[in-house]
Scaffold this motif. Structure first.
Motif, short mmCIF file in Angstrom:
data_model
loop_
_atom_site.label_atom_id
_atom_site.label_comp_id
_atom_site.label_asym_id
_atom_site.label_seq_id
_atom_site.Cartn_x
_atom_site.Cartn_y
_atom_site.Cartn_z
N MET A 1 -47.97 92.38 -46.08
CA MET A 1 -46.82 91.84 -46.80
C MET A 1 -45.75 91.47 -45.78
O MET A 1 -45.54 92.21 -44.81
CB MET A 1 -46.27 92.86 -47.80
N ASN A 2 -45.06 90.34 -46.00
CA ASN A 2 -44.04 89.87 -45.08
C ASN A 2 -42.78 89.51 -45.85
O ASN A 2 -42.73 88.51 -46.55
CB ASN A 2 -44.56 88.65 -44.31
N ASP A 3 -41.74 90.36 -45.73
CA ASP A 3 -40.51 90.10 -46.49
C ASP A 3 -39.69 88.95 -45.92
O ASP A 3 -38.76 88.48 -46.56
CB ASP A 3 -39.66 91.37 -46.58
N VAL A 4 -40.04 88.48 -44.71
CA VAL A 4 -39.32 87.35 -44.12
C VAL A 4 -39.56 86.08 -44.93
O VAL A 4 -38.70 85.19 -45.00
CB VAL A 4 -39.74 87.15 -42.65
N SER B 1 -31.00 89.56 -43.14
CA SER B 1 -30.74 88.43 -42.25
C SER B 1 -29.43 87.74 -42.60
O SER B 1 -28.88 87.90 -43.70
CB SER B 1 -31.90 87.42 -42.32
N CYS B 2 -28.95 86.95 -41.63
CA CYS B 2 -27.76 86.13 -41.82
C CYS B 2 -28.00 84.81 -41.11
O CYS B 2 -28.00 84.76 -39.88
CB CYS B 2 -26.52 86.84 -41.27
N GLY B 3 -28.23 83.75 -41.86
CA GLY B 3 -28.55 82.47 -41.26
C GLY B 3 -29.87 82.54 -40.51
O GLY B 3 -30.86 83.10 -41.01
N PRO B 4 -29.93 82.05 -39.28
CA PRO B 4 -31.19 82.05 -38.53
C PRO B 4 -31.53 83.37 -37.85
O PRO B 4 -32.58 83.49 -37.23
CB PRO B 4 -30.95 80.96 -37.47
N PHE B 5 -30.63 84.37 -37.96
CA PHE B 5 -30.84 85.63 -37.25
C PHE B 5 -31.07 86.78 -38.23
O PHE B 5 -30.44 86.83 -39.30
CB PHE B 5 -29.62 85.96 -36.38
N GLU C 1 -32.38 99.47 -36.79
CA GLU C 1 -32.00 98.62 -35.65
C GLU C 1 -31.05 97.53 -36.10
O GLU C 1 -31.26 96.89 -37.14
CB GLU C 1 -33.25 98.00 -35.02
N ARG C 2 -30.02 97.32 -35.31
CA ARG C 2 -29.02 96.27 -35.58
C ARG C 2 -29.12 95.20 -34.52
O ARG C 2 -29.26 95.48 -33.31
CB ARG C 2 -27.62 96.89 -35.57
N ASN C 3 -29.06 93.93 -34.95
CA ASN C 3 -29.20 92.79 -34.05
C ASN C 3 -27.95 91.91 -34.14
O ASN C 3 -27.47 91.59 -35.24
CB ASN C 3 -30.44 91.98 -34.45
N TRP C 4 -27.44 91.51 -32.96
CA TRP C 4 -26.31 90.60 -32.89
C TRP C 4 -26.76 89.30 -32.23
O TRP C 4 -26.83 89.20 -31.00
CB TRP C 4 -25.16 91.23 -32.09
N TRP C 5 -27.13 88.31 -33.05
CA TRP C 5 -27.44 86.95 -32.61
C TRP C 5 -28.54 86.89 -31.54
O TRP C 5 -28.52 86.01 -30.66
CB TRP C 5 -26.16 86.26 -32.09
N ASP C 6 -29.45 87.84 -31.57
CA ASP C 6 -30.56 87.91 -30.61
C ASP C 6 -30.09 88.10 -29.17
O ASP C 6 -30.85 87.88 -28.22
CB ASP C 6 -31.44 86.65 -30.69
N MET C 7 -28.83 88.53 -29.00
CA MET C 7 -28.31 88.81 -27.66
C MET C 7 -28.25 90.31 -27.39
O MET C 7 -28.63 90.77 -26.31
CB MET C 7 -26.91 88.20 -27.49
N TYR C 8 -27.77 91.07 -28.38
CA TYR C 8 -27.66 92.51 -28.26
C TYR C 8 -28.38 93.16 -29.43
O TYR C 8 -28.33 92.66 -30.56
CB TYR C 8 -26.19 92.98 -28.28
#
Length: 270
Positions: free
Chosen positions: A106-109, A155-159, A187-194
């Motif tokens: 299953m893929n929730d994306v 998610s938020c937009g493309p990230f 896990e928290r992601n900030w714009w694929d940078m951090y």
């Protein structure tokens, strides 16, 4: 009846304690992109629990690992690993060979499912020096762990912004007792940078023996009734990840083992 339930609940709360870099989250990498991850870990502990008694044994361990993963299709993920160790028992030799295959049910994306769900198997081989080393968890020479991981992505937009997921594994080894493995992570992601991850990881051996009172008599973890619960944090900046992990509960394993690690992510397209 209560024994298996108690074991399952422990693993659920303590969802590798693994020094390897196996990717087990229920989201796979980009299609046909090799993901190469060389890593280094330093581990220190100065006591080992033996059925509630502390045995003095100081160790400063170094681990070098290389992982290569690829998703040949959106539903499959394959990964091979090679690990080397420098400990009291294993002086710079192979610690483990491992291969992992996973399938995404299953893929929730895609928004078709409420969660992501992946099942897989990790096959590993450890040489004699690694199996009889109290610094590394190897149930036996040839091992297999069957695992299922479930998670939710926001998610938020493309990230993607957050990943919350857990894993339950059941392992078997030739002529050795089985074990349970679990992992819980946010896990928290900030714009694929951090990225910042907080997790708990645990192992539970279903053997019947305690850690021997003499270190030299250590029979490997296969016949032991051990418990290990670690808490950890990771921070990623672009393609570099640093982590810290500490053992907060130990039974028949090294006590208060602490691990510092650094991992590099190197993507290579076909």
């Amino acid at each position: 009846m209560l024994g298996p339930i108690r074991h399952f609940l422990f693993a659920g709360l303590a969802l590798p304690c693994a020094l390897c870099a196996t990717q087990l989250q229920p989201w796979f990498g980009k299609d046909k992109l090799f993901e190469i991850r060389p890593s280094y870990s330093y581990q220190h502990y100065d006591r080992i629990d033996s059925a509630g008694t502390s045995l003095p044994h100081s160790s400063n361990d170094n681990f070098f690992d290389l992982s290569v993963a690829i998703s040949p299709t959106p539903d499959w993920s394959l990964e091979a690993e090679w690990g080397f160790a420098n400990t009291h028992k294993n002086n710079g030799f192979v610690n483990e060979y491992a291969f992992t295959g996973r399938y995404l049910l299953m893929n929730d994306v895609t928004a078709l499912y409420p969660v992501s769900l992946a099942v897989g198997t990790t096959l590993s081989y450890a040489p004699r020096a690694a199996v009889f080393d109290p610094s590394t968890f190897h149930q036996g020479f040839s091992n297999a762990e069957f695992h299922v991981a479930v998670g939710k992505e926001q998610s938020c937009g493309p990230f993607w912004t957050t990943h919350t997921w857990g894993l339950f594994g059941y392992g078997v080894s030739h002529r050795r007792s089985p074990w349970l493995h679990g992992h819980l992570e946010w896990e928290r992601n900030w714009w694929d940078m951090y990225r910042l991850a907080i997790y708990t990881d645990g192992l539970l051996g279903l053997g019947h023996q305690a850690f021997p009172p003499v270190i030299e008599a250590f029979p490997g973890y296969g016949p032991l009734k051990y418990r290990a619960l670690d808490l950890g944090v990771r921070f990623t900046y672009h393609c570099v990840t640093v982590g810290y992990e500490a053992r907060v509960y130990a039974r028949n394993v090294p006590k208060w083992a602490q691990v510092l690690s650094i991992t590099f992510y190197i993507p290579k397209g076909i």
